[in-house]
Design a protein around this motif. Structure first.
Motif, PDB file in Angstrom:
ATOM      1  N   GLU A 101      35.241  37.061  33.907  1.00  0.00           N
ATOM      2  CA  GLU A 101      35.581  37.446  32.534  1.00  0.00           C
ATOM      3  C   GLU A 101      34.453  38.261  31.903  1.00  0.00           C
ATOM      4  OE1 GLU A 101      36.311  33.621  30.924  1.00  0.00           O
ATOM      5  OE2 GLU A 101      38.405  33.536  31.633  1.00  0.00           O
ATOM      6  N   LYS A 102      33.225  37.920  32.253  1.00  0.00           N
ATOM      7  CA  LYS A 102      32.067  38.660  31.716  1.00  0.00           C
ATOM      8  C   LYS A 102      32.057  40.083  32.244  1.00  0.00           C
ATOM      9  CE  LYS A 102      27.020  38.394  31.335  1.00  0.00           C
ATOM     10  NZ  LYS A 102      25.809  37.617  31.720  1.00  0.00           N
ATOM     11  N   TYR A 103      32.405  40.284  33.531  1.00  0.00           N
ATOM     12  CA  TYR A 103      32.475  41.634  34.087  1.00  0.00           C
ATOM     13  C   TYR A 103      33.461  42.491  33.302  1.00  0.00           C
ATOM     14  CZ  TYR A 103      29.870  40.315  38.336  1.00  0.00           C
ATOM     15  OH  TYR A 103      28.906  39.922  39.229  1.00  0.00           O
ATOM     16  N   VAL A 104      34.559  41.889  32.873  1.00  0.00           N
ATOM     17  CA  VAL A 104      35.599  42.639  32.161  1.00  0.00           C
ATOM     18  C   VAL A 104      35.193  42.935  30.724  1.00  0.00           C
ATOM     19  CG1 VAL A 104      37.974  42.531  31.309  1.00  0.00           C
ATOM     20  CG2 VAL A 104      37.454  41.779  33.628  1.00  0.00           C
ATOM     21  N   SER A 105      34.608  41.931  30.059  1.00  0.00           N
ATOM     22  CA  SER A 105      34.290  42.084  28.643  1.00  0.00           C
ATOM     23  C   SER A 105      32.996  42.834  28.392  1.00  0.00           C
ATOM     24  CB  SER A 105      34.224  40.702  27.984  1.00  0.00           C
ATOM     25  OG  SER A 105      33.196  39.911  28.580  1.00  0.00           O
ATOM     26  N   VAL A 121      34.834  46.175  37.423  1.00  0.00           N
ATOM     27  CA  VAL A 121      35.704  45.849  36.287  1.00  0.00           C
ATOM     28  C   VAL A 121      37.167  45.816  36.733  1.00  0.00           C
ATOM     29  CG1 VAL A 121      36.580  46.650  34.059  1.00  0.00           C
ATOM     30  CG2 VAL A 121      34.126  46.738  34.540  1.00  0.00           C
ATOM     31  N   LEU A 122      37.590  46.801  37.507  1.00  0.00           N
ATOM     32  CA  LEU A 122      38.976  46.857  37.991  1.00  0.00           C
ATOM     33  C   LEU A 122      39.311  45.641  38.851  1.00  0.00           C
ATOM     34  CD1 LEU A 122      39.888  50.510  39.116  1.00  0.00           C
ATOM     35  CD2 LEU A 122      41.154  49.043  37.541  1.00  0.00           C
ATOM     36  N   VAL A 123      38.411  45.314  39.760  1.00  0.00           N
ATOM     37  CA  VAL A 123      38.607  44.168  40.646  1.00  0.00           C
ATOM     38  C   VAL A 123      38.735  42.888  39.823  1.00  0.00           C
ATOM     39  CG1 VAL A 123      37.376  42.708  42.295  1.00  0.00           C
ATOM     40  CG2 VAL A 123      37.535  45.160  42.698  1.00  0.00           C
ATOM     41  N   SER A 124      37.880  42.733  38.833  1.00  0.00           N
ATOM     42  CA  SER A 124      37.900  41.536  37.999  1.00  0.00           C
ATOM     43  C   SER A 124      39.194  41.456  37.192  1.00  0.00           C
ATOM     44  CB  SER A 124      36.692  41.534  37.056  1.00  0.00           C
ATOM     45  OG  SER A 124      35.479  41.539  37.791  1.00  0.00           O
ATOM     46  N   LYS A 125      39.659  42.583  36.676  1.00  0.00           N
ATOM     47  CA  LYS A 125      40.919  42.595  35.937  1.00  0.00           C
ATOM     48  C   LYS A 125      42.083  42.179  36.829  1.00  0.00           C
ATOM     49  CE  LYS A 125      39.873  46.108  32.412  1.00  0.00           C
ATOM     50  NZ  LYS A 125      40.190  47.491  31.926  1.00  0.00           N
ATOM     51  N   ALA A 126      42.075  42.638  38.070  1.00  0.00           N
ATOM     52  CA  ALA A 126      43.150  42.293  39.007  1.00  0.00           C
ATOM     53  C   ALA A 126      43.170  40.790  39.270  1.00  0.00           C
ATOM     54  CB  ALA A 126      42.983  43.065  40.309  1.00  0.00           C
ATOM     55  N   MET A 127      41.989  40.195  39.438  1.00  0.00           N
ATOM     56  CA  MET A 127      41.934  38.761  39.681  1.00  0.00           C
ATOM     57  C   MET A 127      42.407  37.968  38.467  1.00  0.00           C
ATOM     58  SD  MET A 127      38.612  38.012  42.114  1.00  0.00           S
ATOM     59  CE  MET A 127      37.409  39.053  41.289  1.00  0.00           C
ATOM     60  N   LEU A 128      41.980  38.381  37.292  1.00  0.00           N
ATOM     61  CA  LEU A 128      42.385  37.672  36.073  1.00  0.00           C
ATOM     62  C   LEU A 128      43.884  37.804  35.830  1.00  0.00           C
ATOM     63  CD1 LEU A 128      39.422  38.644  33.722  1.00  0.00           C
ATOM     64  CD2 LEU A 128      39.993  36.328  34.481  1.00  0.00           C
ATOM     65  N   ALA A 129      44.424  38.996  36.090  1.00  0.00           N
ATOM     66  CA  ALA A 129      45.837  39.254  35.804  1.00  0.00           C
ATOM     67  C   ALA A 129      46.779  38.511  36.734  1.00  0.00           C
ATOM     68  CB  ALA A 129      46.109  40.755  35.878  1.00  0.00           C
ATOM     69  N   THR A 130      46.293  38.145  37.911  1.00  0.00           N
ATOM     70  CA  THR A 130      47.149  37.451  38.898  1.00  0.00           C
ATOM     71  C   THR A 130      46.711  36.005  39.119  1.00  0.00           C
ATOM     72  OG1 THR A 130      45.791  38.210  40.778  1.00  0.00           O
ATOM     73  CG2 THR A 130      47.611  39.645  40.084  1.00  0.00           C
ATOM     74  N   SER A 135      28.518  42.206  42.677  1.00  0.00           N
ATOM     75  CA  SER A 135      27.402  42.899  42.022  1.00  0.00           C
ATOM     76  C   SER A 135      26.998  44.164  42.767  1.00  0.00           C
ATOM     77  CB  SER A 135      26.194  41.971  41.897  1.00  0.00           C
ATOM     78  OG  SER A 135      25.757  41.530  43.188  1.00  0.00           O
ATOM     79  N   LEU A 136      27.373  44.287  44.041  1.00  0.00           N
ATOM     80  CA  LEU A 136      27.029  45.483  44.823  1.00  0.00           C
ATOM     81  C   LEU A 136      27.992  46.643  44.575  1.00  0.00           C
ATOM     82  CD1 LEU A 136      26.154  43.875  48.296  1.00  0.00           C
ATOM     83  CD2 LEU A 136      24.578  44.551  46.468  1.00  0.00           C
ATOM     84  N   LEU A 137      29.117  46.372  43.920  1.00  0.00           N
ATOM     85  CA  LEU A 137      30.120  47.403  43.706  1.00  0.00           C
ATOM     86  C   LEU A 137      29.757  48.273  42.508  1.00  0.00           C
ATOM     87  CD1 LEU A 137      33.415  45.336  44.170  1.00  0.00           C
ATOM     88  CD2 LEU A 137      32.124  46.611  45.892  1.00  0.00           C
TER      89      LEU A 137
END
Length: 283
Positions: free
Chosen positions: A277-281, A133-142, A125-127
């Motif tokens: 997932e919420k951060y991404v969507s 969003v980018l960080v969250s996508k990376a985690m979901l994708a891997t 939340s501090l980012l």
């Protein structure tokens, strides 16, 4: 520069790796990647250039860990305390993270081929929103890669990690998901974002933990080296592992936990992924 570099390993380096692998290799190694700014000063470049060089060294080190068969690596990339640095340096570090996480997404096929799973630990939340969003996508994708787990401690401190774990446990008791009798050191350990490392390496000559993995290092072998992080070599890594082989305590036995605790932990994990997932969507 790739996240996982196709760097050529010399015959001598490969031989040394094979020799070290005949002994016990840590199953989880953590790095405090210190010395980027001193490297920049030493080479008369700005601090951002030093940080970029340090990130390139991370991708190289990750490749060595893959060669050694180390299944989990944790790196201290950005402390919450780092937000107190100059705006220019903080903005530069955020830009570096944007660049590298975007490259990760661009090179996702390679990352998945290597089987690297990305986990970012800390207060997301501090980012800045776009980086979150980018960080969250990376985690979901891997998410389903299991050959090597790369934990990146970003917007992180050990004390903050412990306080967040305590909050989760208190909420669990309030919601009747846990009883006070369920609270023990094993539950706290599993509620934390980062697991216990067998070996922790800090570069640049500093001999302190700087609020990193404070709960987890009670049985960790610590290795301090004077080399600056951007100048870290495979031989430095192998020296750290040999130090581990000489000083490591016996591996910890796996501790079984109750169904109640496991369900609490499973619920926490589901909620964590829902938040990602919420951060991404909903950026």
């Amino acid at each position: 520069m790739s996240w996982v570099r196709e760097n050529c390993v010399s015959f001598l380096e490969l031989l040394c790796i094979k020799v070290v692998k005949t002994g016990r290799v840590p199953q989880h190694i953590a790095f405090i990647m210190d010395g980027n700014r001193r490297f920049a000063k030493k080479n008369s470049v700005d601090s951002c250039a030093g940080h970029y060089k340090g990130f390139d060294k991370l991708s190289e080190t990750l490749k060595w860990c893959l060669d050694l068969g180390i299944p989990e690596v944790t790196v201290y990339a950005f402390s919450i305390e780092n937000f107190k640095r100059s705006k220019e340096e903080v903005d530069g570090l955020m830009d570096l993270a944007r660049d590298k996480f975007q490259r990760l997404m661009d090179e996702l096929d390679q990352i998945n081929e290597w089987g690297v799973r990305i986990h970012v630990a800390g207060r997301l939340s501090l980012l800045p929103e776009d980086l979150r969003v980018l960080v969250s996508k990376a985690m979901l994708a891997t998410r389903y890669n299991y050959k090597l787990r790369l934990n990146i401690a970003y917007a992180y401190t050990g004390r903050d990690e412990i306080s967040r774990a305590a909050t989760h446990i208190v909420d669990g008791v309030k919601n009747n998901e846990l009883s006070p009798q369920d609270i023990d050191d094993e539950l706290v350990s599993r509620t934390l974002e980062l697991g216990e490392a067998e070996l922790l390496v800090r570069t640049s000559g500093e001999v302190r933990l700087s609020d990193f993995m404070l709960w987890q290092v009670s049985n960790t072998v610590l290795y301090f080296t004077d080399v600056l992080w951007p100048e870290f070599t495979v031989y430095n890594l192998l020296a750290a592992i040999i130090h581990f082989q000489r000083n490591a305590p016996p591996p910890k036995a796996v501790v079984d936990i109750s169904e109640t605790k496991q369900e609490f932990l499973n619920k926490m994990e589901r909620q964590r992924w829902q938040q990602i997932e919420k951060y991404v969507s909903c950026p």
